[in-house]
Enzyme design. Sequence first.
Site, mmCIF file in Angstrom:
data_model
loop_
_atom_site.group_PDB
_atom_site.id
_atom_site.type_symbol
_atom_site.label_atom_id
_atom_site.label_comp_id
_atom_site.label_asym_id
_atom_site.label_seq_id
_atom_site.Cartn_x
_atom_site.Cartn_y
_atom_site.Cartn_z
ATOM 1 N N VAL A 27 2.670 -3.774 2.348
ATOM 2 C CA VAL A 27 1.939 -4.593 1.387
ATOM 3 C C VAL A 27 1.516 -3.738 0.184
ATOM 4 O O VAL A 27 2.025 -3.902 -0.925
ATOM 5 C CB VAL A 27 0.697 -5.244 2.052
ATOM 6 C CG1 VAL A 27 -0.179 -5.932 1.001
ATOM 7 C CG2 VAL A 27 1.137 -6.257 3.111
ATOM 8 N N CYS A 28 0.605 -2.831 0.425
ATOM 9 C CA CYS A 28 -0.015 -2.108 -0.676
ATOM 10 C C CYS A 28 0.969 -1.159 -1.348
ATOM 11 O O CYS A 28 0.805 -0.807 -2.520
ATOM 12 C CB CYS A 28 -1.250 -1.377 -0.173
ATOM 13 S SG CYS A 28 -2.382 -2.533 0.644
ATOM 14 N N VAL A 29 1.983 -0.740 -0.634
ATOM 15 C CA VAL A 29 3.053 0.067 -1.225
ATOM 16 C C VAL A 29 4.186 -0.836 -1.704
ATOM 17 O O VAL A 29 4.619 -0.771 -2.852
ATOM 18 C CB VAL A 29 3.592 1.107 -0.213
ATOM 19 C CG1 VAL A 29 4.752 1.886 -0.812
ATOM 20 C CG2 VAL A 29 2.470 2.044 0.230
#
Lengths: 211, 211, 211, 211, 211, 211, 211, 211
Positions: free
Chosen positions: F118-120
Amino acid sequence: MSQFKYNRLDKANVAVLLVDHQTGLTNLVQDFSPDDFKNGVLAMADIAEYFKLPTILTTSFEDGPNGPLVPELKEKFPKAPYIARPGNINAWDNEDFVKAVKATGKKQLLIAGIVTEVCVAFPALSALEEGYEVFVVADASGTFNQTTREAAWLRMQRAGAQMMTWFGVACELHRDWRNDIEGLATLFSNHLPSYRCLMQSYDAGRKAGKR
Amino acid sequence: MSQFKYNRLDKANVAVLLVDHQTGLTNLVQDFSPDDFKNGVLAMADIAEYFKLPTILTTSFEDGPNGPLVPELKEKFPKAPYIARPGNINAWDNEDFVKAVKATGKKQLLIAGIVTEVCVAFPALSALEEGYEVFVVADASGTFNQTTREAAWLRMQRAGAQMMTWFGVACELHRDWRNDIEGLATLFSNHLPSYRCLMQSYDAGRKAGKR
Amino acid sequence: MSQFKYNRLDKANVAVLLVDHQTGLTNLVQDFSPDDFKNGVLAMADIAEYFKLPTILTTSFEDGPNGPLVPELKEKFPKAPYIARPGNINAWDNEDFVKAVKATGKKQLLIAGIVTEVCVAFPALSALEEGYEVFVVADASGTFNQTTREAAWLRMQRAGAQMMTWFGVACELHRDWRNDIEGLATLFSNHLPSYRCLMQSYDAGRKAGKR
Amino acid sequence: MSQFKYNRLDKANVAVLLVDHQTGLTNLVQDFSPDDFKNGVLAMADIAEYFKLPTILTTSFEDGPNGPLVPELKEKFPKAPYIARPGNINAWDNEDFVKAVKATGKKQLLIAGIVTEVCVAFPALSALEEGYEVFVVADASGTFNQTTREAAWLRMQRAGAQMMTWFGVACELHRDWRNDIEGLATLFSNHLPSYRCLMQSYDAGRKAGKR
Amino acid sequence: MSQFKYNRLDKANVAVLLVDHQTGLTNLVQDFSPDDFKNGVLAMADIAEYFKLPTILTTSFEDGPNGPLVPELKEKFPKAPYIARPGNINAWDNEDFVKAVKATGKKQLLIAGIVTEVCVAFPALSALEEGYEVFVVADASGTFNQTTREAAWLRMQRAGAQMMTWFGVACELHRDWRNDIEGLATLFSNHLPSYRCLMQSYDAGRKAGKR
Amino acid sequence: MSQFKYNRLDKANVAVLLVDHQTGLTNLVQDFSPDDFKNGVLAMADIAEYFKLPTILTTSFEDGPNGPLVPELKEKFPKAPYIARPGNINAWDNEDFVKAVKATGKKQLLIAGIVTEVCVAFPALSALEEGYEVFVVADASGTFNQTTREAAWLRMQRAGAQMMTWFGVACELHRDWRNDIEGLATLFSNHLPSYRCLMQSYDAGRKAGKR
Amino acid sequence: MSQFKYNRLDKANVAVLLVDHQTGLTNLVQDFSPDDFKNGVLAMADIAEYFKLPTILTTSFEDGPNGPLVPELKEKFPKAPYIARPGNINAWDNEDFVKAVKATGKKQLLIAGIVTEVCVAFPALSALEEGYEVFVVADASGTFNQTTREAAWLRMQRAGAQMMTWFGVACELHRDWRNDIEGLATLFSNHLPSYRCLMQSYDAGRKAGKR
Amino acid sequence: MSQFKYNRLDKANVAVLLVDHQTGLTNLVQDFSPDDFKNGVLAMADIAEYFKLPTILTTSFEDGPNGPLVPELKEKFPKAPYIARPGNINAWDNEDFVKAVKATGKKQLLIAGIVTEVCVAFPALSALEEGYEVFVVADASGTFNQTTREAAWLRMQRAGAQMMTWFGVACELHRDWRNDIEGLATLFSNHLPSYRCLMQSYDAGRKAGKR
């Protein structure tokens, strides 16, 4: 518009290449447990027989340490083209082998063999170059360890081969249970112990319901 | 200039296909622990419900050893199109199924099922061919072992499917916590025990601070 | 002086207890691959038959979800005492079962079953308490996962059970190849694919030598 | 028509680049057991020697903690170009190295080294950019752990490198056992303990047949 | 004569100690997946409730980073002795805790907690020294990694603790399905997804038989 | 001619995006051991500092269970743009964040974060779409388990991201040891315990030689 | 007072039993990689030679599929008692073997062989019963898989055997480097690639210091 | 009555033996990741310092390839007895070492070292024989691979050593948080990244509560 064309395995258009499933070479395989690997190879053979797919057997130096073809395969395909290659490592380098493949008239090739990165990958790459669609039967193909297997898969993936396992092959060929429920169920029962148990439990449950 | 186009999951444009999550088939799954797999499937179902995504249920031979649809799914989607396929292995070969998909009017498909290389991969490849964007929910899809899973992933990767897991799906659909903090947090709390603990610890810490 | 007394498995003094190898329960086993587990169970059964060891079959609730006894076992031991326990979880709590064990007159018990920490461990501990020597056939016994198996092994180890696998059992019972070379080789060939390959390679090599 | 062109390794067109197989760096490798890694490196070296492939040795800071070139390599290739790089991390940044590569006149490069994601990947990507065909010898290349290896493989895969292992390299170069049965068998016997055993068993079997 | 005495878990003689199942500490556990661990803890709690076993809850510094007791446990045992230890790491060092244990009048202790080598092992060793029989519920106890777990198991094994998992505990306590088939089945259905599927498949099969 | 263009990491053209390395989220990471993960994150931070790469910090809901930014990062980059996102899950959806990225004027982005898929992955895909070159720092990015990681890698691989690890990043940026031997060696010594040992052994050996 | 008596391996009191290290049987071993296993066996052999330990070789059916003794062992111990057992599976059942053991006059036995649970465990248990101290050389002993190995270790552990690996054996026998620094270092250099690298790095470092 | 006596680690009665934590030997360790191992060793050292436990350092051949003592240890214990053994492999064979141990007057020994089966196991067995209580700090002790570690653990377990890890050691020594909350928390924060995150999250949560 999609670029991807899903050319499914079509039992009218598939040939099976079983490459170097020899007793000595089998003893080199360590990326599967021996039970799992034996089951994978015999399941693929049963698929070829069940769907009446033209099947080509080939061996490398079967009179030496590589050992003879696994007897179960020899017995199952008594009339199959059988090319004992005198030395070519890539089966596709052997004229008789290629001739046998072309004689099938098929354009989709299911390939399995020992060892994955050589006996499977080399003819797979050769066949891809000649325009065949290549489907690797990964669990009927074995090699020295998992690292080697993973490298081989990536090389074939890059070249356009499709990685499959025997159960997916059977399902893609059969397409619809109604074509022969009994036959497919027998195939699965013989090679998927967990599915066999499901069937036996189901039969018992149904009988219980009838009482 | 970049060639890549990031068509994100868009909740206005997504349909969910849950393929053959049946009780018998679930007993064949061994690439996840039973707890992890159950959680993955139910998380995906909760996502579908939470985002009100049109969801299509389908089963294969549910009156035989494959078993009935997992009851939790049946209860969660009482009005969803439910296609008990009479024999087609690839759900996309079933007209009613394709009709149901088309009826949603969506172009992005989230697919999960049992087993990965057949019940997920086959409709995924068919849908890709027809121009759909396909997102595989990998942890709501199970199969016999990890080798089979890896082969299936590579085949789908080659065809253009996008490999995701349920948490990523939820995040990509939600986009912004502010759309509904409570709702998303509940979803995560119910399906991510470690996140639930974070929340409970946080609440306790905040209360401690207030004292 | 050594304190250890090596009471080897003595085919004149051994009984085999096969506990709850039922089709439903088999579907719970995940500490072995299904192929490996099926092979382990059938190998143990073949050992019992080959060495003519008194064998006792027992099941738990076979008319429910646990499913019927695996058919291969039922067929192999048509005359064996067969105790369908009405509810006792520990087979040793069932009088008929204990009676059957005592009727064999043997003091060494080979135990295998599903699941290891219950259906194997409970009667193993009960039998140890009554003075039997207990040998657990670890690869004919399965359970939910490896952590559970390891805990069960430690509990039984502490109580004095001996952990074995089917190959070691066969070898300790046979003691000398000359008692029946053919018979033992067949057993191994049927259940050790890698050993079977060795034999086939050897035969081929010897034939090559003769030419 | 197929788009894939199978440019096989051609011993007339291959050069070998052994990058930073130094004693200190070897002690950093943990994605293989030390025995397996040593064997992979020496097998690749024997292949280079056996097929008389032009081989280039290079090291990084060999007078510091990285340590000297592994002595076995130094001894096997006494006349090979040997570039002790004064500081360039990517060997391809070193003019002498590139000159040496170009001097071979070959267009296919077999690359192995320590560590995979740097000493192998960097020159691999550089060479790909310059139009070389790059084949990574994965089991003669080591790094800190498996996660790092997997990331490095994906990066090289994306750029067009072909992932191979030493056994496949030898087979693709040799093409036909008949080119020199003895030589290839010796290579395999020296680096594949399991194959060596097959050969020894076979010889014994054949002798038994002659008696 | 056998030296081993099989003192089985006896529901009339068992107390359950749940030690430090706090939300913060749970986030340290990495020898189980979060789903598996949550299930193990809640299964053990359900067992305690189902068999009406006296249960003692204790926490360590619950107003700090260790976090509050997992809420599900607090809710399930509203009347259980609850010892929020002011600082003793070994719960057995806390007089109130020991008093609570003694007040149960039981001599068999089921212990689970976080982390295994401290919060489980310390009171386990203390209780063993005082003559209690100690049964560790291994899958309701978690720690930092598998190496730590294995060391903790060996230390407890040496001291005489018995390693169990929740399923074995339930079975050893229940002894006979007939004591309450429904109840035990519900317990298993709630915590063994694979068993739940067996039950659902069975019910469906039986219904099919009735049609 | 080669199609591949090797756009190496160029320290004059790189920005670093550290996404959601928060204390709560770190407790969710289970695809690395906590020691390994901490080391990967801090190594990446040291690289950013050492090469003076413009670095952007961002967090998600840092006043809730996700927790504050890992303090070590906050301290190392006191003047870095710091975007505490009010709710956007994909950092790229936050205008301030994108503005900060654009303000660096760099076209190569090193991205690391929690959780990987997600965050990457989300900002990686967004950045790729906008024409940035994206390099994922895989060992400074963590997630729930290895299956999730593998799916995330494949999705990013398909979109054109390059998978790297921190050591490769440092080497590709530095290019030549002579640019600053001391500095790079210190970086490695601080984050590669095995390399640190090599250095210490070497120093000792050299001193021994001097005696 | 301690009950434990540490009877260390004493080179004046040790005999080595190498049981069934035959070429065919070696091909069955899958609990070690072939490189690791070959190294373990040859290291144990070098230890026996280096410490001039009386060594006894024995084989089972070496004229059949089990294959001849691994040639390296035959060559290293040309004068060792060599018992080709005509059929006894447990070497200790062979009078000549036991006679040979007794003729050594030693009371400590180092045992290694293939397969661990039979060819190692059986004579180990027999020897323990007769009052010998038994030390199992675990990494010079192989079997079908890790589960089998673990069961065999537990059985031998219970009977009083001591589990060792070749490196520990060498160190316990040598006791003091000063007895022969060169000799022990050569042994380690030949069988521990990582230690060999340490030595080579050290030599290089020392030379660098001298310059 | 219980036979087991729980002699807990008592900080008034414990000495710490750090055996051969040298830079060269550290490079041989592969049963832990380098980050995990470094952390384990330094955590054990911090424990020794924190609890003011008499600590003895010893090395083997530190002027050769084994390398010097890890500098961090040398610095932390500047006044500790430091025995650079001239050749004894078992530290207990060195009179100065044993004298140093006896001079501490302690009867409980915490032992850690490289490699586990030699530098830890040998003095552990010697100390057990002399009546010391021996506690192995398993995660501050490393060796070549996991198989070797497991064999070493079993040998020590049989002899009566207690297997622990550093976290358990710290907790058993400290006994009660109230003895020094700050101190213990700092120790954990420095060596348990996941616990450190818990603390940081908690502080943040509490601050949030105060606002």
